[in-house]
Design a protein around this motif. Structure first.
Motif, PDB file in Angstrom:
ATOM      1  N   CYS A   1       0.813  -1.220   0.000  1.00 39.90           N
ATOM      2  CA  CYS A   1       0.000   0.000   0.000  1.00 39.90           C
ATOM      3  C   CYS A   1       0.843   1.266   0.000  1.00 39.90           C
ATOM      4  O   CYS A   1       1.868   1.351   0.656  1.00 39.90           O
ATOM      5  N   ASP A   2       0.349   2.254  -0.714  1.00 35.45           N
ATOM      6  CA  ASP A   2       0.890   3.602  -0.621  1.00 35.45           C
ATOM      7  C   ASP A   2      -0.273   4.518  -0.254  1.00 35.45           C
ATOM      8  O   ASP A   2      -0.826   4.395   0.828  1.00 35.45           O
ATOM      9  N   GLY A   3      -0.711   5.425  -1.119  1.00 42.75           N
ATOM     10  CA  GLY A   3      -1.824   6.304  -0.796  1.00 42.75           C
ATOM     11  C   GLY A   3      -1.789   7.562  -1.639  1.00 42.75           C
ATOM     12  O   GLY A   3      -1.348   7.539  -2.788  1.00 42.75           O
ATOM     13  N   LEU A   4      -2.226   8.661  -1.062  1.00 44.21           N
ATOM     14  CA  LEU A   4      -2.185   9.939  -1.761  1.00 44.21           C
ATOM     15  C   LEU A   4      -0.824  10.575  -1.501  1.00 44.21           C
ATOM     16  O   LEU A   4      -0.518  10.989  -0.383  1.00 44.21           O
ATOM     17  N   VAL A   5      -0.003  10.652  -2.554  1.00 42.46           N
ATOM     18  CA  VAL A   5       1.352  11.189  -2.449  1.00 42.46           C
ATOM     19  C   VAL A   5       1.317  12.684  -2.756  1.00 42.46           C
ATOM     20  O   VAL A   5       0.635  13.124  -3.681  1.00 42.46           O
ATOM     21  N   TYR A   6       2.067  13.456  -1.970  1.00 40.10           N
ATOM     22  CA  TYR A   6       2.073  14.913  -2.099  1.00 40.10           C
ATOM     23  C   TYR A   6       3.479  15.379  -2.446  1.00 40.10           C
ATOM     24  O   TYR A   6       4.460  14.963  -1.813  1.00 40.10           O
ATOM     25  N   ASP A   7       3.586  16.239  -3.454  1.00 40.36           N
ATOM     26  CA  ASP A   7       4.874  16.783  -3.883  1.00 40.36           C
ATOM     27  C   ASP A   7       5.063  18.160  -3.247  1.00 40.36           C
ATOM     28  O   ASP A   7       4.341  19.112  -3.560  1.00 40.36           O
ATOM     29  N   GLN A   8       6.047  18.270  -2.344  1.00 43.75           N
ATOM     30  CA  GLN A   8       6.263  19.526  -1.623  1.00 43.75           C
ATOM     31  C   GLN A   8       6.938  20.603  -2.467  1.00 43.75           C
ATOM     32  O   GLN A   8       7.063  21.745  -2.007  1.00 43.75           O
ATOM     33  N   HIS A   9       7.358  20.264  -3.697  1.00 40.42           N
ATOM     34  CA  HIS A   9       7.934  21.284  -4.577  1.00 40.42           C
ATOM     35  C   HIS A   9       6.858  21.926  -5.450  1.00 40.42           C
ATOM     36  O   HIS A   9       6.797  23.151  -5.571  1.00 40.42           O
TER      37      HIS A   9
ATOM     38  N   ASP B   1      -0.211   1.562  -5.053  1.00 40.84           N
ATOM     39  CA  ASP B   1       0.784   0.534  -4.743  1.00 40.84           C
ATOM     40  C   ASP B   1       2.181   1.134  -4.826  1.00 40.84           C
ATOM     41  O   ASP B   1       2.540   1.769  -5.822  1.00 40.84           O
ATOM     42  N   ILE B   2       2.981   0.926  -3.794  1.00 38.12           N
ATOM     43  CA  ILE B   2       4.316   1.499  -3.707  1.00 38.12           C
ATOM     44  C   ILE B   2       5.215   1.004  -4.836  1.00 38.12           C
ATOM     45  O   ILE B   2       6.203   1.655  -5.208  1.00 38.12           O
TER      46      ILE B   2
END
Length: 498
Positions: A147-155, A164-165
């Motif tokens: 599992c992964d999820g909602l990924v956020y890009d801080q740039h 899925d990771i």
């Protein structure tokens, strides 16, 4: 977030003015729009809390902010706008397995130890990017092996659902990363349309959500406790209503272009007919064709009959004779395994708009042609409603797929595109979403296809003749041209499709 005395108020109504729509787009600011995202996040959580049977006034006491629960220890990793979000976004104190989760796709904001699980990969990220991509919300094992999820890009301050990771995670524009407020707005739309439903705790797993014939609601089953209180409906009354309305618009536009109304006006015929004789196909004929009660049955019974043959280039409006010959329903009937292990919750592909050209090979079909349907050969091209397992984790009974009698070669013009901008390859990916930044992958909804029909006829790009939309099935090859690819493309996003 004060909730005292708001038990009768809808948390989602209170943030309606903050939803991202074509008319109310994300603001162009440096960083996350923290205030907007906080309000949308907390409204989703409070809606699930109340609908599960809990008191609104108890929410603040039984939840905390992310920083309130996990502390400030890692705050230096976060952009100031993300830090502001985590200072106000609520998390629930885990008490037991049935504690309400945040939403259907994600259980909630990730734990502190997992929030920055994307470590440096020298083949993808630079060394300074080790904390760039926090997995902000965690998804469930239901959707992925790892599992992964909602990924956020801080740039770039954009996010994307990444279940899925082990799947590729590519930077924008290779994948359609979105503002967080856009993702949260889509999830709220799904709740408002009763596509995603928060069930009351009193609804047990075997009982489901009661059927409501007047509102076109199916029995909706409670899933395993992992996603409590959330479940997903295969289709909703709003799905059906809006699809019928767009069908009506397309039919009237084609008839107007054909000059069937001498005064230039269009017929006023309701698109929500209540008797079987008013629609495209009589209910008795649908039953004989073994079209199950559900979205397709309701659409075909209620959509008004047009006064022409072709709804799109080479695609015929359904007739009783066409509906009666369903290649994939027949394939399930002839499959010994399916006869011995019947699964009534599985809806077979339904050929809706038939083309004359026959598909005689499984090549060029991208994963759609499988299971009990892989034994079928020599089936018609045309627009199909996708197979749907109503008990699956992502059921879309109104999802459709155009299967063409020719392929788009990945090594030729490469203009035919999916919604994410990637290549539409093979015979069955035109109009599809590609990478869906908001949801688990699913077929584009019929409403979106019909809206494209309407706009192509209205603009004059598609011509009409005495039989309806002209051009034949070869017309679709124009999707792979620099001048015309945009006429065969569906945009996903808040206020549109997801």
């Amino acid at each position: 977030m004060s909730t005292q005395g708001e038990a009768d108020a809808s948390p989602l109504d209170a943030v309606a003015h903050l939803l991202v729509t074509p008319e109310n787009p994300p603001r162009d600011i440096d960083g996350m729009d923290s205030e907007r995202c906080i309000a949308l996040h907390n409204a989703i959580f409070l809606h699930g809390w109340i609908n599960s049977g809990r008191a609104a006034e108890d929410f603040d006491a039984q939840s905390q902010t992310w920083f309130g629960f996990y502390g400030e220890g890692d705050s230096e990793r976060f952009h100031p706008s993300l830090r502001a979000f985590l200072h106000e976004a609520r998390v629930l104190l885990p008490s037991d397995y049935n504690t309400p989760k945040f939403f259907y796709h994600v259980s909630g904001l990730n734990e502190s130890a997992d929030l920055c699980m994307w470590t440096n990969d020298p083949e993808i990220w630079d060394e300074q990017d080790v904390d760039r991509f926090p997995t902000l919300y965690a998804t469930y094992p239901t959707f992925a092996g790892k599992c992964d999820g909602l990924v956020y890009d801080q740039h770039t301050h954009r996010a994307i659902m990444h279940f899925d990771i082990t799947d590729d995670l590519l930077l924008y524009p290779e994948q359609p990363w979105q503002k967080l407020e856009s993702v949260l707005s889509v999830w709220i739309e799904m709740i408002q349309r009763e596509k995603v439903i928060a069930l009351h705790d009193s609804v047990d797993q075997d009982q489901g959500w009661p059927h409501d014939a007047e509102r076109d609601l199916l029995d909706v089953e409670r899933l395993d406790g992992e996603q409590t209180p959330w479940t997903m409906a295969p289709w909703s009354a709003i799905d059906l209503k809006q699809t019928l309305e767009v069908w009506q618009m397309a039919v009237e536009m084609i008839e107007q272009k054909m000059g069937l109304n001498g005064d230039g006006s269009t017929q006023t015929i309701t698109s929500n007919n209540n008797t079987p004789d008013d629609g495209l196909i009589h209910a008795v004929a649908l039953d004989l064709a073994e079209i199950p009660d559900g979205f397709a049955h309701n659409f075909l019974r209620r959509a008004r009959r047009p006064r022409f043959t072709f709804i799109a280039p080479g695609l015929r409006c359904p007739s009783v004779e066409d509906i009666a010959i369903q290649p994939f329903i027949e394939s399930r009937q002839q499959n010994p395994e399916d006869l011995t292990n019947p699964e009534p919750e599985k809806v077979s592909p339904i050929l809706l708009f038939r083309a004359d050209a026959i598909v005689s090979s499984t090549e060029g079909l991208n994963g759609w042609y499988q299971g009990p349907y892989e034994h079928t050969r020599d089936f018609p091209s045309g627009l199909y409603l996708d197979p749907c397992n109503r008990g699956h984790d992502m059921p879309f009974e109104d999802g459709c797929r155009l299967i063409l009698p020719f392929e788009f070669d990945r090594f030729e013009d490469e203009w035919a595109k999916q919604s994410d901008g990637s290549r539409a390859e093979g015979r069955d990916t035109l109009y599809q979403s590609g990478k869906n930044p908001y949801n688990y992958p699913h077929a584009v909804q019929l409403q979106a296809f019909l809206e494209n029909v309407y706009h192509n006829v209205q603009s004059g790009y598609w011509n009409v003749d005495a039989h309806g939309v002209a051009g034949g099935v070869e017309k679709w090859k124009e999707a792979d041209s620099q001048d015309h690819w945009a006429q065969y493309w569906v945009e996903l996003g808040p206020g549109r499709y997801w």
